[in-house]
Scaffold this motif. Structure first.
Motif, PDB file in Angstrom:
ATOM      1  N   THR A 187       0.731  -1.191   0.124  1.00 42.62           N
ATOM      2  CA  THR A 187       0.057  -0.030  -0.119  1.00 42.62           C
ATOM      3  C   THR A 187       0.856   1.128  -0.061  1.00 42.62           C
ATOM      4  N   VAL A 188       0.583   2.237  -0.835  1.00 42.42           N
ATOM      5  CA  VAL A 188       1.179   3.247  -0.970  1.00 42.42           C
ATOM      6  C   VAL A 188       0.491   4.352  -0.005  1.00 42.42           C
ATOM      7  N   PHE A 189       1.279   5.142   0.996  1.00 47.20           N
ATOM      8  CA  PHE A 189       0.517   6.069   1.840  1.00 47.20           C
ATOM      9  C   PHE A 189       0.543   7.512   1.356  1.00 47.20           C
ATOM     10  N   PHE A 190       1.831   7.812   0.662  1.00 48.06           N
ATOM     11  CA  PHE A 190       1.994   9.271   0.351  1.00 48.06           C
ATOM     12  C   PHE A 190       2.841   9.047  -0.936  1.00 48.06           C
ATOM     13  N   GLU A 191       2.885   9.955  -1.627  1.00 48.75           N
ATOM     14  CA  GLU A 191       3.577   9.973  -2.992  1.00 48.75           C
ATOM     15  C   GLU A 191       3.520  11.485  -3.744  1.00 48.75           C
ATOM     16  N   ARG A 219       8.004   8.506  -2.204  1.00 46.48           N
ATOM     17  CA  ARG A 219       7.034   7.838  -2.175  1.00 46.48           C
ATOM     18  C   ARG A 219       7.171   6.657  -1.050  1.00 46.48           C
ATOM     19  N   VAL A 220       6.260   6.689   0.040  1.00 43.97           N
ATOM     20  CA  VAL A 220       6.160   6.089   1.236  1.00 43.97           C
ATOM     21  C   VAL A 220       5.062   4.989   0.950  1.00 43.97           C
ATOM     22  N   SER A 221       5.407   3.783   1.150  1.00 40.18           N
ATOM     23  CA  SER A 221       4.793   2.756   1.048  1.00 40.18           C
ATOM     24  C   SER A 221       4.779   1.604   2.330  1.00 40.18           C
ATOM     25  N   GLU A 222       4.252   0.571   2.177  1.00 39.75           N
ATOM     26  CA  GLU A 222       4.251  -0.354   3.165  1.00 39.75           C
ATOM     27  C   GLU A 222       5.604  -0.932   3.211  1.00 39.75           C
TER      28      GLU A 222
END
Length: 261
Positions: A89-93, A98-101
């Motif tokens: 899951t990508v939380f922020f982009e 790109r912050v992901s799980e």
């Protein structure tokens, strides 16, 4: 006593042979380097902290030597969170960020891994006298005496370099040289320290050569270096910690060899 070592005569770690400490550190470090997962690193770090509580070392002394590594680990973890390989899951982009799980999990694994590798190394190193380490390397591991003694002499000069740097700063400030230009002041002072260290190293090498340190004759040692039951206990503990970390990671399903990434 060196700049980094402390007076650990009251600690059980101070009575262990430095070669055994080096071997124990390698066992734990190599195990952690085989996989990047948070479980094995967390188990190793937790076990190290538990054993550290029985080492009778002052928390402040350990903290002063560990906090730079902790800061570096957090910086590496933050960079991994922002720019690591995205998965799940990508939380922020935003742009390249790109912050992901997957990046969060990888960052946690990296931070724990750095701390789990660095903490045992630092603790064992600060409880080791450089002379004892040199005796162990030369007598037990059969390293060349000239190399070992030269490295020992160089390590002994680290504290003097720190004092020289402080004295150079005070002298330049007294002459009014260090009033402006921090970068130019740093470069000039670093060059002066470099020249001073070369001169001191040359004199030390000449003095050691005059005293027969460079001779090819069989060398005798003032303090014999031997392995005992304490060293065997430390190696056994290192092997148990390494095995427990791998077992926990395999059971949790997080064990992933770095070669398979």
């Amino acid at each position: 006593m060196s700049l980094f070592a402390i007076d650990a005569s009251a600690s059980p770690l101070g009575r262990i042979n430095p070669v055994a400490k080096l071997a124990a550190t390698l066992v734990v470090s190599i195990t952690l380097l085989l996989s990047i997962d948070p479980v094995s690193a967390a188990v190793t770090l937790a076990a190290t902290l538990v054993l550290l509580a029985f080492s009778r070392l002052r928390a402040r002394e350990v903290w002063l030597r560990v906090w730079p590594i902790g800061v570096a680990a957090l910086i590496g973890g933050a960079a991994t969170v922002l720019y690591g390989r995205p998965s799940g899951t990508v939380f922020f982009e935003w742009g390249l960020v790109r912050v992901s799980e997957g990046s969060l999990s990888l960052a946690a694994a990296i931070v724990l891994r750095v701390l789990a590798i660095a903490l045992p190394s630092v603790v064992l190193f600060i409880t080791t006298d450089p002379t004892d380490l040199a005796d162990g390397l030369a007598q037990l591991l059969r390293l060349p005496a000239r190399f070992v003694l030269g490295a020992l002499a160089g390590l002994r000069l680290v504290g003097l370099l720190v004092d020289d740097w402080r004295e150079l700063a005070l002298a330049r400030r007294a002459r009014g040289v260090a009033d402006r230009g921090r970068i130019r002041r740093f470069l000039g002072q670093a060059f002066a320290l470099f020249v001073l260290s070369i001169r001191r190293g040359t004199k030390l090498a000449t003095a050691m050569e005059a005293r027969g340190f460079g001779s090819d004759a069989p060398r005798t040692w003032a303090r014999p270096s031997r392995l005992g039951w304490r060293d065997a206990v430390l190696l056994a503990l290192a092997a148990v910690i390494a095995a427990a970390s791998v077992t926990a990671a395999v059971l949790a399903g997080t064990w992933t060899l770095v070669f398979a990434l």
